[in-house]
Design an enzyme around this catalytic site. Sequence first.
Site, short mmCIF file in Angstrom:
data_model
loop_
_atom_site.label_atom_id
_atom_site.label_comp_id
_atom_site.label_asym_id
_atom_site.label_seq_id
_atom_site.Cartn_x
_atom_site.Cartn_y
_atom_site.Cartn_z
N SER A 171 -63.72 20.56 -74.19
CA SER A 171 -62.43 20.13 -73.81
C SER A 171 -61.08 19.83 -74.72
O SER A 171 -59.72 19.79 -75.04
CB SER A 171 -62.49 19.48 -72.72
N THR A 218 -58.79 16.37 -71.41
CA THR A 218 -57.82 16.43 -72.47
C THR A 218 -57.91 14.87 -72.72
O THR A 218 -58.11 13.73 -72.15
CB THR A 218 -56.55 15.92 -71.15
N THR A 274 -55.60 19.08 -75.43
CA THR A 274 -56.62 19.28 -75.42
C THR A 274 -57.36 21.25 -75.07
O THR A 274 -56.27 21.86 -75.69
CB THR A 274 -56.34 19.84 -73.79
N ARG A 325 -52.43 31.07 -69.98
CA ARG A 325 -51.63 29.47 -69.33
C ARG A 325 -51.83 28.56 -70.43
O ARG A 325 -52.63 28.69 -70.80
CB ARG A 325 -53.57 29.37 -68.52
N THR A 360 -54.43 13.31 -67.71
CA THR A 360 -54.97 14.03 -67.42
C THR A 360 -55.96 15.21 -66.16
O THR A 360 -55.70 14.01 -65.20
CB THR A 360 -56.49 14.13 -69.03
N GLY A 361 -56.80 15.58 -66.64
CA GLY A 361 -56.78 15.61 -65.10
C GLY A 361 -56.48 17.87 -65.35
O GLY A 361 -56.06 18.27 -66.04
#
Length: 330
Positions: free
Chosen positions: A88, A190, A208, A218, A241-242
Amino acid sequence: MISRRKFIAASSAVALGAIVKPVFANVKSLTKEDSQVKKEMIPMVISTWNHGIPANEAAWKVLETGGNSLDAVEQGVQIPEADPNVMSVGYGGFPDRDGHVTLDACIMNKDGDCGSVSFLQHIKHPIAVARKVMEETPHVMLSGEGALQFALEQGFVKENLLTDQAKKAWEEWKVNSKYLPKINAENHDTIGMLAIDEAGDIAGACTTSGAAYKYHGRVGDSPIIGAGLYIDNEVGGAVATGQGELVMKTLGTFLVVELMRNGMNPQEACKEAVKRIVTKLKNYKEFQVGYLAINKSAEVGSYCIHPGFNYALYQNDKNTLIDSDSYLKS
Ligand code: SD4
């Protein structure tokens, strides 16, 4: 006589006054004592997910020898960037839906300077390029081809970042090609890192490979100052993060820092920022977001939507993995 334009402006202000509540009405302002750094609490470093443990180790090596927080976070996050098993971040990251590994990163120092790269390909350490953007250009962010060209001019080496392992996963994904973000993907996402050095100065970094199988082009929250990372050396810092889209829609880390500026501790501020997502964004249950924050007194906070987010804290010679509290309990 009052003009029509003035009348409309005056009556709108009255109407607004009736419905808009001051955002920070119920929080106290920071006092000088609140902002005092407790010497026994620093240096310290904190970072997101399991991969924060080895990342903190590298950052600690800088901090324990009196190094500064900016060098510490840059060194720290380079560990997962170079690790092919962390899928990731950086080298070995999952590609986008067209098979390209595209990276986002940013860094911010104690003086409010920052640098960022987005949609960068072929460079193993985007965080180091982000630092160069901060230090060697008059800009904050470089993107795509321009970021790559700048990196090469700065002496970075062009590499293939798509490992066999990531390529295989992408080929399996292509069978159905459904874009379905996974909550707490393999417990490393991340990496966001915040550090306070011996002098009490705060810096942060975030890096990330972004959402797996995202649209080509993106860009997520991680390279956006105030979304993936924000530092104010008078107040504290925060990382996210996420699922970046939720963080960008609420400018999450800027919000966390502003809430701390107005008197919340890091835990309260992270919780409030998750609450903002939950109250504003209808589809929040489909995604994970986690916030991590520190203040100038070296206090720590974290909060996330779903259980499962954790972070690594290195303080007082101990590097510990800690589970975050969450809005949803199962
Ligand atoms: C992003 N916050 O690009 C990053 C990492 C991620 O699902 O993809 N999370 O949104």
